[in-house]
Design a protein around this motif. Structure first.
Motif, PDB file in Angstrom:
ATOM      1  N   VAL A 703       0.937   3.804 -30.860  1.00 49.05           N
ATOM      2  CA  VAL A 703       1.710   4.497 -29.850  1.00 49.05           C
ATOM      3  C   VAL A 703       1.706   3.740 -28.523  1.00 49.05           C
ATOM      4  CG1 VAL A 703      -0.052   5.965 -28.772  1.00 49.05           C
ATOM      5  CG2 VAL A 703       2.248   6.864 -29.107  1.00 49.05           C
ATOM      6  N   LYS A 704       0.692   2.899 -28.306  1.00 46.04           N
ATOM      7  CA  LYS A 704       0.629   2.100 -27.081  1.00 46.04           C
ATOM      8  C   LYS A 704       1.167   0.686 -27.299  1.00 46.04           C
ATOM      9  CE  LYS A 704      -0.596   3.715 -23.913  1.00 46.04           C
ATOM     10  NZ  LYS A 704       0.137   4.601 -22.989  1.00 46.04           N
ATOM     11  N   ASN A 705       1.757   0.449 -28.466  1.00 54.22           N
ATOM     12  CA  ASN A 705       2.416  -0.828 -28.752  1.00 54.22           C
ATOM     13  C   ASN A 705       1.441  -2.008 -28.677  1.00 54.22           C
ATOM     14  OD1 ASN A 705       4.604  -2.366 -29.529  1.00 54.22           O
ATOM     15  ND2 ASN A 705       5.314  -2.730 -27.429  1.00 54.22           N
ATOM     16  N   VAL A 706       0.247  -1.811 -29.168  1.00 52.04           N
ATOM     17  CA  VAL A 706      -0.745  -2.881 -29.261  1.00 52.04           C
ATOM     18  C   VAL A 706      -0.808  -3.330 -30.707  1.00 52.04           C
ATOM     19  CG1 VAL A 706      -3.183  -3.483 -29.021  1.00 52.04           C
ATOM     20  CG2 VAL A 706      -2.074  -2.024 -27.319  1.00 52.04           C
ATOM     21  N   ASP A 707      -0.631  -4.615 -30.921  1.00 46.21           N
ATOM     22  CA  ASP A 707      -0.573  -5.142 -32.283  1.00 46.21           C
ATOM     23  C   ASP A 707      -1.974  -5.161 -32.899  1.00 46.21           C
ATOM     24  OD1 ASP A 707       0.208  -6.285 -34.628  1.00 46.21           O
ATOM     25  OD2 ASP A 707       0.288  -8.335 -33.847  1.00 46.21           O
ATOM     26  N   LEU A 708      -2.243  -4.192 -33.744  1.00 43.75           N
ATOM     27  CA  LEU A 708      -3.522  -4.127 -34.457  1.00 43.75           C
ATOM     28  C   LEU A 708      -3.248  -3.585 -35.856  1.00 43.75           C
ATOM     29  CD1 LEU A 708      -6.634  -4.455 -34.324  1.00 43.75           C
ATOM     30  CD2 LEU A 708      -6.741  -2.036 -33.708  1.00 43.75           C
ATOM     31  N   GLN A 709      -3.313  -4.456 -36.847  1.00 47.03           N
ATOM     32  CA  GLN A 709      -3.062  -4.045 -38.218  1.00 47.03           C
ATOM     33  C   GLN A 709      -4.278  -3.333 -38.786  1.00 47.03           C
ATOM     34  OE1 GLN A 709      -1.899  -7.455 -40.501  1.00 47.03           O
ATOM     35  NE2 GLN A 709      -0.155  -7.951 -39.189  1.00 47.03           N
ATOM     36  N   PHE A 710      -4.023  -2.446 -39.731  1.00 48.72           N
ATOM     37  CA  PHE A 710      -5.117  -1.711 -40.349  1.00 48.72           C
ATOM     38  C   PHE A 710      -6.065  -2.666 -41.076  1.00 48.72           C
ATOM     39  CE2 PHE A 710      -7.084   2.119 -40.943  1.00 48.72           C
ATOM     40  CZ  PHE A 710      -6.273   3.210 -40.754  1.00 48.72           C
ATOM     41  N   LYS A 711      -5.499  -3.737 -41.595  1.00 44.41           N
ATOM     42  CA  LYS A 711      -6.331  -4.715 -42.291  1.00 44.41           C
ATOM     43  C   LYS A 711      -7.345  -5.338 -41.343  1.00 44.41           C
ATOM     44  CE  LYS A 711      -4.451  -8.583 -43.666  1.00 44.41           C
ATOM     45  NZ  LYS A 711      -3.622  -9.525 -44.459  1.00 44.41           N
ATOM     46  N   MET A 712      -6.949  -5.530 -40.086  1.00 41.72           N
ATOM     47  CA  MET A 712      -7.871  -6.076 -39.093  1.00 41.72           C
ATOM     48  C   MET A 712      -8.978  -5.080 -38.785  1.00 41.72           C
ATOM     49  SD  MET A 712      -4.954  -7.704 -36.595  1.00 41.72           S
ATOM     50  CE  MET A 712      -6.130  -8.147 -35.324  1.00 41.72           C
ATOM     51  N   ILE A 713      -8.620  -3.791 -38.705  1.00 49.55           N
ATOM     52  CA  ILE A 713      -9.634  -2.759 -38.451  1.00 49.55           C
ATOM     53  C   ILE A 713     -10.648  -2.738 -39.583  1.00 49.55           C
ATOM     54  CG2 ILE A 713     -10.016  -0.288 -38.174  1.00 49.55           C
ATOM     55  CD1 ILE A 713      -7.271  -0.067 -36.897  1.00 49.55           C
ATOM     56  N   VAL A 714     -10.138  -2.768 -40.813  1.00 48.95           N
ATOM     57  CA  VAL A 714     -11.029  -2.712 -41.973  1.00 48.95           C
ATOM     58  C   VAL A 714     -11.905  -3.963 -42.043  1.00 48.95           C
ATOM     59  CG1 VAL A 714     -11.061  -2.788 -44.490  1.00 48.95           C
ATOM     60  CG2 VAL A 714      -9.573  -1.162 -43.308  1.00 48.95           C
ATOM     61  N   SER A 715     -11.342  -5.111 -41.755  1.00 51.63           N
ATOM     62  CA  SER A 715     -12.116  -6.352 -41.801  1.00 51.63           C
ATOM     63  C   SER A 715     -13.260  -6.316 -40.793  1.00 51.63           C
ATOM     64  CB  SER A 715     -11.216  -7.555 -41.521  1.00 51.63           C
ATOM     65  OG  SER A 715     -10.222  -7.679 -42.529  1.00 51.63           O
ATOM     66  N   ALA A 716     -12.989  -5.807 -39.591  1.00 51.97           N
ATOM     67  CA  ALA A 716     -14.051  -5.694 -38.585  1.00 51.97           C
ATOM     68  C   ALA A 716     -15.061  -4.631 -38.985  1.00 51.97           C
ATOM     69  CB  ALA A 716     -13.444  -5.368 -37.217  1.00 51.97           C
ATOM     70  N   TYR A 717     -14.579  -3.556 -39.561  1.00 51.15           N
ATOM     71  CA  TYR A 717     -15.471  -2.473 -39.969  1.00 51.15           C
ATOM     72  C   TYR A 717     -16.458  -2.946 -41.037  1.00 51.15           C
ATOM     73  CZ  TYR A 717     -16.987   1.977 -41.961  1.00 51.15           C
ATOM     74  OH  TYR A 717     -17.751   3.022 -42.434  1.00 51.15           O
ATOM     75  N   LYS A 718     -15.999  -3.798 -41.948  1.00 50.94           N
ATOM     76  CA  LYS A 718     -16.868  -4.292 -43.014  1.00 50.94           C
ATOM     77  C   LYS A 718     -18.051  -5.079 -42.474  1.00 50.94           C
ATOM     78  CE  LYS A 718     -13.775  -6.404 -45.531  1.00 50.94           C
ATOM     79  NZ  LYS A 718     -13.189  -7.177 -46.658  1.00 50.94           N
ATOM     80  N   GLU A 719     -17.907  -5.651 -41.271  1.00 49.47           N
ATOM     81  CA  GLU A 719     -18.967  -6.472 -40.695  1.00 49.47           C
ATOM     82  C   GLU A 719     -20.008  -5.642 -39.943  1.00 49.47           C
ATOM     83  OE1 GLU A 719     -19.151  -9.633 -41.418  1.00 49.47           O
ATOM     84  OE2 GLU A 719     -17.287  -9.427 -42.579  1.00 49.47           O
ATOM     85  N   LEU A 720     -19.725  -4.354 -39.743  1.00 46.01           N
ATOM     86  CA  LEU A 720     -20.671  -3.514 -39.025  1.00 46.01           C
ATOM     87  C   LEU A 720     -21.862  -3.170 -39.913  1.00 46.01           C
ATOM     88  CD1 LEU A 720     -18.262  -1.035 -37.196  1.00 46.01           C
ATOM     89  CD2 LEU A 720     -19.093  -3.253 -36.423  1.00 46.01           C
ATOM     90  N   CYS A 721     -22.946  -2.755 -39.289  1.00 47.58           N
ATOM     91  CA  CYS A 721     -24.152  -2.385 -40.031  1.00 47.58           C
ATOM     92  C   CYS A 721     -23.965  -1.026 -40.694  1.00 47.58           C
ATOM     93  CB  CYS A 721     -25.360  -2.337 -39.100  1.00 47.58           C
ATOM     94  SG  CYS A 721     -25.764  -3.918 -38.329  1.00 47.58           S
ATOM     95  N   ASN A 722     -24.629  -0.860 -41.818  1.00 48.16           N
ATOM     96  CA  ASN A 722     -24.689   0.421 -42.519  1.00 48.16           C
ATOM     97  C   ASN A 722     -23.307   0.976 -42.855  1.00 48.16           C
ATOM     98  OD1 ASN A 722     -27.563   0.513 -42.314  1.00 48.16           O
ATOM     99  ND2 ASN A 722     -27.370   1.245 -40.205  1.00 48.16           N
ATOM    100  N   THR A 723     -22.433   0.113 -43.344  1.00 50.07           N
ATOM    101  CA  THR A 723     -21.114   0.566 -43.764  1.00 50.07           C
ATOM    102  C   THR A 723     -20.969   0.388 -45.268  1.00 50.07           C
ATOM    103  OG1 THR A 723     -20.133  -1.621 -43.332  1.00 50.07           O
ATOM    104  CG2 THR A 723     -20.053   0.011 -41.554  1.00 50.07           C
ATOM    105  N   ASN A 724     -20.100   1.183 -45.828  1.00 53.82           N
ATOM    106  CA  ASN A 724     -19.841   1.148 -47.263  1.00 53.82           C
ATOM    107  C   ASN A 724     -18.349   0.961 -47.479  1.00 53.82           C
ATOM    108  OD1 ASN A 724     -19.442   1.815 -50.027  1.00 53.82           O
ATOM    109  ND2 ASN A 724     -21.351   2.987 -50.022  1.00 53.82           N
ATOM    110  N   GLN A 725     -17.994   0.035 -48.370  1.00 52.52           N
ATOM    111  CA  GLN A 725     -16.577  -0.238 -48.580  1.00 52.52           C
ATOM    112  C   GLN A 725     -15.843   0.961 -49.174  1.00 52.52           C
ATOM    113  OE1 GLN A 725     -15.264  -4.039 -49.883  1.00 52.52           O
ATOM    114  NE2 GLN A 725     -17.277  -4.981 -49.691  1.00 52.52           N
ATOM    115  N   GLU A 726     -16.570   1.852 -49.819  1.00 51.42           N
ATOM    116  CA  GLU A 726     -15.935   3.045 -50.369  1.00 51.42           C
ATOM    117  C   GLU A 726     -15.354   3.911 -49.256  1.00 51.42           C
ATOM    118  OE1 GLU A 726     -17.151   6.834 -53.214  1.00 51.42           O
ATOM    119  OE2 GLU A 726     -18.167   4.904 -53.434  1.00 51.42           O
ATOM    120  N   THR A 727     -15.851   3.760 -48.030  1.00 53.08           N
ATOM    121  CA  THR A 727     -15.368   4.557 -46.911  1.00 53.08           C
ATOM    122  C   THR A 727     -13.881   4.344 -46.680  1.00 53.08           C
ATOM    123  OG1 THR A 727     -17.551   4.419 -45.877  1.00 53.08           O
ATOM    124  CG2 THR A 727     -15.718   5.077 -44.469  1.00 53.08           C
ATOM    125  N   PHE A 728     -13.407   3.109 -46.834  1.00 54.32           N
ATOM    126  CA  PHE A 728     -11.981   2.868 -46.596  1.00 54.32           C
ATOM    127  C   PHE A 728     -11.198   2.624 -47.881  1.00 54.32           C
ATOM    128  CE2 PHE A 728     -14.314  -1.135 -45.915  1.00 54.32           C
ATOM    129  CZ  PHE A 728     -13.713  -1.965 -46.847  1.00 54.32           C
TER     130      PHE A 728
END
Length: 931
Positions: A703-728
């Protein structure tokens, strides 16, 4: 470059082996898929037609994807990964994991890392594959730790070059091979939970004990040589190695002497009773039933090799025999195994050097268990006299119901433990349950003493007759015990591998709701000061698991509490006040408050405080002088505060990874995130907190016209601690239908919140939610001595473990100031005046004041760490040191100056935050199509 088009084979094979080793019917001529080397790899792994076709399509999609791997340089490795993925998804695995690694010439760790890189899209690797990989990782970590412990232990037991009288057939290499394969076979046959490090190690000690007793004394080092010789002299079942009666020695005859196993347990800090229980209930029955023993009592190599090979092929996983050859496919990643010295060496050589040596996973597990047992040595399996007094003071004496509950749950726990681990391990489950019961009574007594001091009452009838409170408290005690035995340090990453007995297993055993369990965690930690740092962190992790997903499952009482809160306060959209996230996180609530809240009362008069039901009527006016106002749910209020803190921490971490160049977006994303948790909480039902977080971030960026693909969010999320790929990868869409998080965003999240999201593009956006105040966690301790920045030779040492196994149990209150905190400032010092200055500085710091701010705190807790932000050699305020100042005075000046600068910076940050809020709203841009 994209791969070459599929080639057509000129001739097809007429017969193909089936997965079970038999012959399949003649196959019709077929078209080969893929390049020639791909076909060769598929043939070597005996994969089916469906697997090779789909694997090749997967490879083609990876090659064509954005940011694809260098498939031309790692073609064979990529093919192997694709075959692995598809074979598991189709349940057509015709090869073992080791065979696959050998075929593509990769190690275990390299393969896991490469598989992670291959998953460039969210749907490349399914949750089914993730689960298989997780199981392989855990098994590899345990096997790796056990083999290196086994190898080192054998080096301490056996001579490298025994005397010439020992026959060549009993060489050290042969002994090592026999031991290890026998252990692998026993582990595979009697253990259902193969990733349990402690039980596996106890079984390994049983194998060592058995073989040592059968070894000639001339092969052994002390003290094993003397122990084996003593058995012979004392006329035990031992006979000369070359004697004719050796054939009469059986596994049962070896039970008579426990000297060897006592030495092994002492050497490795193992509980003797537990290991003996494993020996008699699991290992000896295995030997007697496996038919692997020769006439001399030793396992026949060919027999155990054949049986293990059958087991290995059946499981289709790792061939652990290759550890004997130090095979490269089983070697770990060097970076994962490297450990740095964490404690500085002292300048004074006459002082005792206090170095924390890196611990192996086995040593760390044994130390944690030993410490827990020492804590509980003074506890009893029955209620103490003090507890009995509390029971007798109750309006309704809870003693009988408590004892019956403990006995009933004991049978349930023993049964469930045996089902999970193996029927031969039921007594091991009983031993752990007894430890949990001791901790349960110990913590209960501590809690009641605290409540008595807080309220000046002794009648806790309502609390002590609350079934959910007791079930939760017992479950928490058992979780501490199970986690102490079950924490397996991973060799391949920095996380702790979970086992089949990990949380929330205990909730399923006791049929306990996660929301009810959460209520006891914080009070449990406060009531038991002897908990180790690892256990405190583990309970905090359990609390996070509850807040992020477990408490939001269907059937959870959380949703009932929210509904009741709305009805009670006459609100239709706010289970919590909007100002709550920004309020300092301070509370004096105990388990009693949470389990007895809210207290329903008649409309005529108020019911008093949540704990009034625990005290006699005449004590109620002294406890609560409040007005007759209907009580809110304390448990729900505190739960939402903690959820907000956890949610913002997660969001802030992910935001820094992705949107640090757009700081104005963080308050917007947090407002949408918090609004969803508060007003659209039904979106959390059977879902995960992080799913809402990622969708909130993506919605605001669109809505704020910032280019951020969902794939980028998921890729960054995978690098965080205590995350599970089943979440996404696996998000609930509707009843029993799951899909990726992108589908959830489009079909559920966006449809529910579309109107709200559009408001952020208008000229009158929603009121921004305040950023939560992030406190220092009440649970955590610093991991190791902290070095002051800017090259200063200053280290702050954390509170050391107060338990020395050689000296026996020692209370934290008995520790000396030197054993509580050690300070090294690059020079020898120790005068009274210098330490007085340090104490004065510490007492005046704002951190110490914050730690004292909690109402009802008996005494300030020790600081976890000191943080310094010194840049360069000059002071932060621009001042210079005078030449005549001593090093010690210079360090004190630096500390004081840094603290002043941090306070100023904090004020500036607050001004920057308020100023940046004017630049939030930009032009409207809405596009629900995701990338």
């Amino acid at each position: 470059m994209p791969p070459k088009p599929p080639r057509r084979a000129g001739a097809a094979r007429t017969q193909r082996p089936s997965p079970d080793g038999g012959s399949a019917p003649p196959a019709a001529p077929r078209v080969e898929v893929g390049e020639a080397d791909f076909v060769v790899l598929c043939d070597a792994l005996k994969v089916s037609e469906s697997v090779r076709e789909r694997a090749w399509k997967t490879y083609e999609s990876l090659s064509a994807a954005d940011g694809a791997l260098a498939c031309n340089t790692k073609k064979k490795e990529t093919w192997g990964v694709c075959i692995f993925i598809v074979a598991i998804d189709l349940d057509e695995v015709t090869f073992t994991f080791t065979e696959l690694l050998k075929s593509i010439n990769m190690s275990v760790c390299t393969f896991f890392q490469f598989l992670k890189e291959v998953d460039v899209n969210m749907d490349t690797v399914s949750t089914k594959v993730d689960s298989t990989v997780s199981r392989l990782k855990k098994k590899y970590d345990v096997l790796f730790a056990l083999y290196h412990k086994f190898e080192r232990t054998c080096g301490l037991i056996y001579l490298e070059q025994p005397s010439s009288e020992i026959s060549a057939e009993l060489s050290s290499i042969l002994v090592l091979k026999n031991y290890w394969i026998t252990f692998l076979l026993a582990k595979g046959k009697v253990l259902q939970v193969e990733d349990d490090l402690v039980i596996s190690f106890q079984l390994l000690l049983c194998v060592l004990d058995y073989f040592i007793k059968l070894s000639p004394p001339a092969m052994l080092k002390e003290p094993y040589k003397s122990s084996v010789s003593a058995v012979t002299v004392n006329g035990s079942a031992r006979t000369p190695r070359r004697g004719q009666n050796r054939s009469s020695r059986t596994a049962k005859q070896l039970d008579t002497d426990t000297k060897i196993i006592e030495i092994l347990c002492k050497e490795h800090d193992c509980n003797l009773d537990e290991v003996k229980n494993v020996y008699f209930t699991s290992f000896i029955p295995f030997l007697n039933s496996a038919s692997i023993l020769a006439s001399n009592g030793l396992p026949e190599v060919e027999v155990i090799l054949k049986q293990y090979d059958e087991l290995y092929v059946k499981n289709k996983d790792i061939d652990a025999r290759l550890f004997l050859n130090h095979d490269e496919t089983l070697q770990p990643d060097v970076r994962a195994c490297s450990q740095l010295e964490r404690t500085p060496v002292k300048n004074n050589p006459d002082e005792e050097i206090n170095i924390i040596l890196p611990q192996t996973p086995v040593r760390a597990a044994m130390n944690n268990i030993q410490q827990l047992i020492m804590i509980l040595n003074s506890a009893t399996d029955k209620p103490s006299d003090t507890l009995i007094k509390y029971f007798n003071n109750c309006t309704v004496n809870p003693k009988d119901s408590i004892l019956k509950r403990v006995e009933s749950f004991g049978h349930i726990f023993k049964k469930k433990f045996a089902e999970a681990v193996g029927q031969g391990w039921a007594e091991t489950g009983s031993q752990r349950y007894k430890l949990g019961v001791r901790l349960y009574y110990r913590v209960m007594e501590s809690m009641l003493k605290s409540e008595e001091e807080r309220l000046s009452v002794q009648n806790f009838s309502k609390l002590l007759n609350d079934n959910i409170f007791h079930t939760s408290l017992l479950a928490c005690a058992l979780e501490v015990v199970m986690a102490t035995y079950g924490r397996n340090a991973s060799q391949s990453d920095n996380t702790s591998a979970e086992t089949d007995l990990s949380f929330p297993w205990i909730l399923n055993v006791f049929d306990l709701k996660a929301f009810d369990f959460y209520k006891v965690i914080e009070s449990f930690i406060r009531a038991e000061p002897s908990l180790t740092r690892e256990m405190i962190k583990h309970l905090e992790h359990c609390e996070h698991r509850i807040m992020e997903s477990l408490a939001w499952q269907s059937g959870s009482p959380l949703f009932d509490r929210i509904k009741e809160s709305k009805e009670r306060e006459g609100q239709t959209d706010q289970p919590e006040p909007t100002s709550t996230p920004n309020m300092p996180f301070q509370h004096n609530h105990t388990a009693a408050d949470l389990y007895l809240s809210p207290v329903k009362s008649p409309k005529k008069k108020a019911s008093g405080p949540p704990l009034s039901a625990t005290s006699p009527p005449d004590a109620q006016p002294a406890v609560t002088p409040q007005t007759q106002k209907v009580q809110k749910s304390t448990s729900l209020s505190l739960f939402y505060k903690k959820v907000y803190l956890l949610a913002y921490r997660r969001l802030h971490t992910l935001f820094l990874h992705l949107l640090s160049e757009h700081p104005e977006l963080e308050p917007l994303i947090w407002t949408l995130f918090q609004h969803t948790l508060q007003n659209e909480y039904e979106l959390m039902r059977d879902r995960h907190l992080d799913q809402i977080m990622m969708c909130s971030m993506y919605g605001i960026c669109k809505v704020k016209n910032v280019d951020l693909q969902f794939k980028m969010i998921v890729s960054a999320y995978k690098e965080l601690c205590n995350t599970n790929q089943e979440t996404f990868k696996r998000v609930l869409i509707r009843e029993e239908k799951y899909d990726s998080i992108i589908v959830f965003y489009n079909l559920v999240f966006m449809q529910k919140l579309k109107t709200n999201i559009l408001q952020y593009a208008s000229s009158r956006p929603p009121t921004l939610s305040p950023i939560p105040h992030i406190p220092r966690s009440p649970y955590q301790f610093s991991n190791s001595p902290r070095r002051v920045p800017a090259g200063n030779n200053i280290y702050i040492s954390p509170l050391k473990s107060p338990y020395k196994f050689s000296d026996g149990f020692q209370s934290p209150t008995k520790m000396t100031p030197r054993s509580r905190i050690l300070v090294s400032i690059g020079e020898s010092f120790g005068t009274y005046e210098k330490f007085q200055k340090i104490n004065q500085m510490m007492c005046n710091s704002e951190y110490q004041l914050k730690r004292c701010a909690e109402a009802g705190a008996a005494a300030p807790k020790p600081l976890k760490r000191l943080r310094f932000d010194i840049e360069g050699t000059d002071e932060a305020d621009g001042s210079k040191h005078l030449p005549q100042e001593s090093k010690f005075q210079q360090k004190l000046a630096e500390m004081t100056s840094t603290r002043t600068r941090m306070q100023k910076q904090k004020l500036n940050d607050g001004n920057d935050t308020s100023a940046s809020e004017e630049n939030f709203i930009e032009r409207m841009y809405v596009n629900t199509r995701v990338h």
